[in-house]
Motif scaffolding. Structure first.
Motif, PDB file in Angstrom:
ATOM      1  N   LEU A  87       0.866  -1.168   0.000  1.00  0.00           N
ATOM      2  CA  LEU A  87       0.000   0.000   0.000  1.00  0.00           C
ATOM      3  C   LEU A  87       0.912   1.230   0.000  1.00  0.00           C
ATOM      4  CD1 LEU A  87      -2.668   1.480   0.170  1.00  0.00           C
ATOM      5  CD2 LEU A  87      -2.616   1.202   2.670  1.00  0.00           C
ATOM      6  N   MET A  88       1.093   1.804  -1.189  1.00  0.00           N
ATOM      7  CA  MET A  88       1.973   2.971  -1.342  1.00  0.00           C
ATOM      8  C   MET A  88       1.106   4.228  -1.363  1.00  0.00           C
ATOM      9  SD  MET A  88       4.536   1.461  -4.259  1.00  0.00           S
ATOM     10  CE  MET A  88       5.600   0.027  -3.938  1.00  0.00           C
ATOM     11  N   GLY A  89       0.576   4.579  -0.202  1.00  0.00           N
ATOM     12  CA  GLY A  89      -0.341   5.714  -0.122  1.00  0.00           C
ATOM     13  C   GLY A  89       0.388   7.051  -0.123  1.00  0.00           C
ATOM     14  N   TYR A  90      -0.219   8.053  -0.756  1.00  0.00           N
ATOM     15  CA  TYR A  90       0.375   9.385  -0.845  1.00  0.00           C
ATOM     16  C   TYR A  90      -0.683  10.436  -0.531  1.00  0.00           C
ATOM     17  CZ  TYR A  90       3.586   6.606  -3.722  1.00  0.00           C
ATOM     18  OH  TYR A  90       4.438   5.638  -4.180  1.00  0.00           O
ATOM     19  N   PHE A  91      -0.219  11.623  -0.191  1.00  0.00           N
ATOM     20  CA  PHE A  91      -1.124  12.772  -0.083  1.00  0.00           C
ATOM     21  C   PHE A  91      -0.455  13.975  -0.728  1.00  0.00           C
ATOM     22  CE2 PHE A  91       1.268  13.124   3.983  1.00  0.00           C
ATOM     23  CZ  PHE A  91       1.724  14.442   3.901  1.00  0.00           C
ATOM     24  N   ILE A  92      -1.285  14.950  -1.090  1.00  0.00           N
ATOM     25  CA  ILE A  92      -0.786  16.256  -1.515  1.00  0.00           C
ATOM     26  C   ILE A  92      -1.398  17.305  -0.605  1.00  0.00           C
ATOM     27  CG2 ILE A  92      -0.932  18.040  -3.299  1.00  0.00           C
ATOM     28  CD1 ILE A  92      -0.411  16.025  -5.394  1.00  0.00           C
ATOM     29  N   ASP A  93      -0.568  18.156  -0.050  1.00  0.00           N
ATOM     30  CA  ASP A  93      -1.035  19.335   0.672  1.00  0.00           C
ATOM     31  C   ASP A  93      -1.118  20.487  -0.326  1.00  0.00           C
ATOM     32  OD1 ASP A  93      -1.359  18.238   3.178  1.00  0.00           O
ATOM     33  OD2 ASP A  93       0.673  18.706   3.844  1.00  0.00           O
ATOM     34  N   PHE A  94      -2.338  20.985  -0.557  1.00  0.00           N
ATOM     35  CA  PHE A  94      -2.551  22.156  -1.411  1.00  0.00           C
ATOM     36  C   PHE A  94      -2.495  23.387  -0.504  1.00  0.00           C
ATOM     37  CE2 PHE A  94      -4.440  18.597  -3.613  1.00  0.00           C
ATOM     38  CZ  PHE A  94      -4.126  18.814  -4.947  1.00  0.00           C
ATOM     39  N   ILE A  95      -1.416  24.146  -0.572  1.00  0.00           N
ATOM     40  CA  ILE A  95      -1.159  25.247   0.356  1.00  0.00           C
ATOM     41  C   ILE A  95      -1.594  26.559  -0.290  1.00  0.00           C
ATOM     42  CG2 ILE A  95       0.575  26.389   1.785  1.00  0.00           C
ATOM     43  CD1 ILE A  95       2.244  23.780   1.500  1.00  0.00           C
ATOM     44  N   ASN A  96      -2.574  27.206   0.330  1.00  0.00           N
ATOM     45  CA  ASN A  96      -3.229  28.379  -0.256  1.00  0.00           C
ATOM     46  C   ASN A  96      -2.538  29.680   0.166  1.00  0.00           C
ATOM     47  OD1 ASN A  96      -6.024  27.270  -1.455  1.00  0.00           O
ATOM     48  ND2 ASN A  96      -5.507  26.144   0.395  1.00  0.00           N
ATOM     49  N   ASP A  97      -1.367  29.948  -0.408  1.00  0.00           N
ATOM     50  CA  ASP A  97      -0.710  31.227  -0.164  1.00  0.00           C
ATOM     51  C   ASP A  97      -1.405  32.332  -0.965  1.00  0.00           C
ATOM     52  OD1 ASP A  97       1.137  29.770   1.302  1.00  0.00           O
ATOM     53  OD2 ASP A  97       2.592  29.662  -0.343  1.00  0.00           O
ATOM     54  N   THR A  98      -1.108  33.562  -0.625  1.00  0.00           N
ATOM     55  CA  THR A  98      -1.537  34.685  -1.459  1.00  0.00           C
ATOM     56  C   THR A  98      -0.295  35.347  -2.045  1.00  0.00           C
ATOM     57  OG1 THR A  98      -1.580  36.188   0.437  1.00  0.00           O
ATOM     58  CG2 THR A  98      -3.655  35.137  -0.176  1.00  0.00           C
ATOM     59  N   TYR A  99      -0.489  35.991  -3.185  1.00  0.00           N
ATOM     60  CA  TYR A  99       0.625  36.626  -3.899  1.00  0.00           C
ATOM     61  C   TYR A  99       0.227  38.049  -4.248  1.00  0.00           C
ATOM     62  CZ  TYR A  99       3.992  37.682  -7.597  1.00  0.00           C
ATOM     63  OH  TYR A  99       4.961  38.257  -8.361  1.00  0.00           O
ATOM     64  N   ASN A 100       1.102  39.000  -3.920  1.00  0.00           N
ATOM     65  CA  ASN A 100       0.878  40.395  -4.280  1.00  0.00           C
ATOM     66  C   ASN A 100       1.573  40.661  -5.604  1.00  0.00           C
ATOM     67  OD1 ASN A 100       1.156  43.288  -4.515  1.00  0.00           O
ATOM     68  ND2 ASN A 100       0.510  43.418  -2.374  1.00  0.00           N
ATOM     69  N   ASN A 101       0.777  40.910  -6.624  1.00  0.00           N
ATOM     70  CA  ASN A 101       1.303  41.042  -7.976  1.00  0.00           C
ATOM     71  C   ASN A 101       2.051  42.358  -8.177  1.00  0.00           C
ATOM     72  OD1 ASN A 101       1.486  39.648 -10.487  1.00  0.00           O
ATOM     73  ND2 ASN A 101       0.087  41.130 -11.400  1.00  0.00           N
ATOM     74  N   THR A 102       1.902  43.285  -7.235  1.00  0.00           N
ATOM     75  CA  THR A 102       2.601  44.558  -7.331  1.00  0.00           C
ATOM     76  C   THR A 102       3.965  44.502  -6.662  1.00  0.00           C
ATOM     77  OG1 THR A 102       0.495  45.758  -7.354  1.00  0.00           O
ATOM     78  CG2 THR A 102       2.470  47.034  -6.845  1.00  0.00           C
ATOM     79  N   THR A 103       3.994  43.918  -5.448  1.00  0.00           N
ATOM     80  CA  THR A 103       5.251  43.865  -4.688  1.00  0.00           C
ATOM     81  C   THR A 103       6.011  42.559  -4.894  1.00  0.00           C
ATOM     82  OG1 THR A 103       4.106  42.965  -2.747  1.00  0.00           O
ATOM     83  CG2 THR A 103       4.248  45.366  -2.939  1.00  0.00           C
ATOM     84  N   ASN A 104       5.395  41.607  -5.626  1.00  0.00           N
ATOM     85  CA  ASN A 104       6.029  40.303  -5.875  1.00  0.00           C
ATOM     86  C   ASN A 104       6.374  39.574  -4.577  1.00  0.00           C
ATOM     87  OD1 ASN A 104       6.018  40.671  -8.743  1.00  0.00           O
ATOM     88  ND2 ASN A 104       7.843  41.937  -8.567  1.00  0.00           N
TER      89      ASN A 104
END
Length: 367
Positions: free
Chosen positions: A276-293
């Motif tokens: 049983l080769m079980g896996y998970f993915i953590d989807f990490i919800n960061d925010t990004y400021n498109n002006t200040t990068n």
């Protein structure tokens, strides 16, 4: 044969009056068929762009022009963004006393290898098609009696048909809707690049960054504002504007023979050679400021996938994640999605896994 040069027509100083009826291939045009061509009679403004890191970072106004009665449209052409699978830059203009006085970059885009050409399109010209109530696509009496083959009109009436341009097909005797760009599916495809070996001697719950290599973005990707950027936390992030998305991750995986054996309690399922080769993915919800990068860390959503496979055997793992970038009064505060790959609880294999680029990809659909 008479040839009309539309380029010169749009910049001419003369104007077409919109009174009266205009018809094509008919001596008795419908009264609603009005041809309305408005011309920009002022002096067009000019501007140039500068780029850095594949994005438009600055715009210099060379000439503010004159005669603007409405805010013009700023567009970018060339520079390699489409060729390189990037995204087009977006900007908005401000005017004062008929002149262009400022240009604000809303999205610098991505994939530019040279500075794109900036065009300033006057805000007081356009082509107005007949506004018809095409309630019955098979009608040859209403709203136009015996319509000519190829007649074009906009369905702006109160009915259930598409609010889009329609043309009359004389072969089928029906009105047909043209493509509505707003309804065209918006997708992005990313292929994994380089090799990734992860979770070596890792217990359940351990994880590592999935996108350590810059993925290749397909040229058919058409989500406006989408790009891939390195994250200050490491690896790469998926940058997406405010909206709703379905993110599908498909990984082609292979676990070689463990070394040493029995690592972390690794053992095949009872009476078999499968694990049983079980896996998970953590989807990490960061925010990004498109002006200040800049990135701001966010919460994670974990999705687990149990996989039963043998060692040295390719096995496909898939995840689906509904991703929402919430609305914000600041249009430059957008999403920066990070992905971590980890070992699922109750796995019976705790050693190395290789992510094979061939067959591994990410698909993003804008909902």
């Amino acid at each position: 044969m008479k040839i009309i040069n539309f380029v010169s027509t749009l910049f001419a100083t003369v104007a077409f009056a919109q009174s009266g009826s205009v018809g094509i291939n008919t001596p008795t045009p419908d009264p609603s068929a009005i041809l309305h061509i408005e011309n920009f009679s002022g002096t067009p403004a000019t501007a140039t762009a500068t780029i850095s890191g594949g994005a438009v970072t600055g715009i210099t106004i060379s000439n503010g022009g004159s005669g603007y009665t409405a805010v013009p449209t700023i567009n970018f052409f060339g520079g390699g963004s489409i060729v390189n699978g990037g995204s087009k830059a977006r900007a908005t203009a401000t005017i004062s006393n008929g002149q262009l006085t400022g240009i604000t970059i809303n999205n610098g885009g991505s994939g530019y290898t040279t500075a794109p050409t900036v065009t300033v399109s006057g805000g007081n010209k356009g082509l107005l098609f007949p506004n018809l109530n095409i309630a019955n696509l098979s009608s040859t009496t209403s709203p136009v009696a015996s319509p000519a083959n190829g007649l074009i009109g906009f369905n702006g009436g109160t009915n259930s048909n598409n609010k889009a341009l329609h043309f009359f097909n004389g072969t089928t005797n029906t009105w047909q809707s043209t493509i509505d760009a707003q309804n065209t599916p918006k997708v992005a495809y990313l292929d994994f690049t380089g090799s990734l070996s992860a979770l070596d001697n890792a217990i359940a719950g351990a994880s590592t960054q999935l996108m350590v290599n810059n993925p290749a973005v397909s040229g058919v990707s058409n989500i406006s504002g989408f790009k891939v950027l390195p994250n200050t936390a490491g690896g790469y992030s998926l940058i997406l504007p405010q909206g709703n998305y379905l993110v599908e991750v498909n990984l082609n995986l292979n676990s070689p023979q463990e070394n040493p054996s029995g690592q972390g309690g690794t053992a095949p399922l009872s009476g078999s050679s499968y694990y049983l080769m079980g896996y998970f993915i953590d989807f990490i919800n960061d925010t990004y400021n498109n002006t200040t990068n800049t990135f701001t860390g966010g919460g994670a959503t974990r999705k687990e996938v149990p996989i039963v496979s043998k060692i040295n055997t390719n096995h496909l793992a898939t995840w689906s994640y509904y991703y929402t970038v919430p609305a914000n009064a600041n249009a430059n505060i957008i999403g920066g999605l990070r992905l971590n790959l980890g070992r699922m609880q109750n796995s019976t294999f705790y050693d190395l896994v290789n992510v094979i680029p061939t067959g591994s990809y990410i698909k993003i659909s804008q909902l």
